[in-house]
Write an enzyme that holds these catalytic residues in place. Structure first.
Site: not given
Ligand code: DX5
Ligand code: ZN
Length: 231
Positions: A182, A42, A15, A40, A73, A144, A44, A75
């Protein structure tokens, strides 16, 4: 467009949420050279999770930088509104949260219609029962192991028991979906994560917090994976 998700198990999908965004392209190239199986991303929206990260322009830009699968991903609330846009941006897989998808079967079908792999994510407190019916239709389940929204959190060990149960359900039913983990995955717990049944491991902040380069750190994760498998 790549529509497979790597060939060796367990796979590493780093990520970039905690990467230096001023150097994102370089870092993704470095992770590809270091043997990442996917990247990956993320996304948000500040509503589904209390943080805003990045969106379509970053996915579009990184599509030009790497040939690796882009493991997006989402979110975000109402993710069905943006499926075509993320497919257009170059997503290889789009993962939506079961908690954000009222009509999940239709959403998964829409993702497949776009020629993209479909994933479903579930938060630590969401029971497996919430995704059991959709398992035969998805390509990926994102388990998660932290409450989503931020990198750098600690893995919630109890979720590995949930992963073990999911692994048994998937294997006994002969389903094809990959199980991805994750959140909070470090060198110190990756063996437990793999033994609990992960096919794909997402790791983020661990790659950007050490004195090594992200590529070197990823290689350490690869070595740890090999060790976990041979152990
Ligand atoms: C959190 C994300 C993860 C996160 C993983 O909401 O979905 O992908 O970035 O990062 P670490 O490995 O630092 O938890
Ligand atoms: Zn993620």
């Amino acid at each position: 467009m790549t529509t497979t998700f790597g060939h060796r198990r367990p796979m590493l999908s780093p990520s970039i949420l905690n990467a230096d965004f001023a150097r994102l392209g370089e870092i993704v190239r470095e992770l590809e050279e270091a043997g990442a199986d996917a990247i990956h991303l993320d996304v948000m929206d500040g509503r589904f999770v209390p943080n805003i990260s990045f969106g379509l322009p970053v996915v579009t830009a990184l599509r030009q930088v790497t040939t690796l699968p882009l493991d997006v991903h989402l979110m975000i609330v109402e993710p069905e509104r943006y499926l075509a846009a993320f497919a257009e941006a170059g997503a290889t897989a789009i993962t939506v949260h079961v908690e954000a998808s009222i009509h999940l079967h239709r959403t998964v079908h829409m993702i497949h219609e776009l020629g993209v792999l479909a994933g479903v994510a579930l938060n630590p407190a969401t029971p497996l029962a919430a995704i059991e019916e959709i398992l035969p239709f998805v390509d990926l389940v994102l388990v998660m192991t932290v409450d989503p929204g931020f990198g750098g959190q600690s893995l919630i060990p109890a979720v590995l028991r949930k992963l073990e149960r999911l692994r048994r359900i998937v294997d006994e039913a002969g389903l094809h979906c990959l199980l991805s983990v994750d959140g909070g995955v470090k060198l110190s717990n990756i063996e437990a994560v793999v033994r609990a049944g992960a096919d794909v491991v997402v790791t983020g902040s661990a790659l950007f917090q050490s004195d090594q380069t992200p590529g070197q750190e990823l290689q350490r994760f690869r070595d740890a994976l090999q060790q976990a498998l041979s152990g």
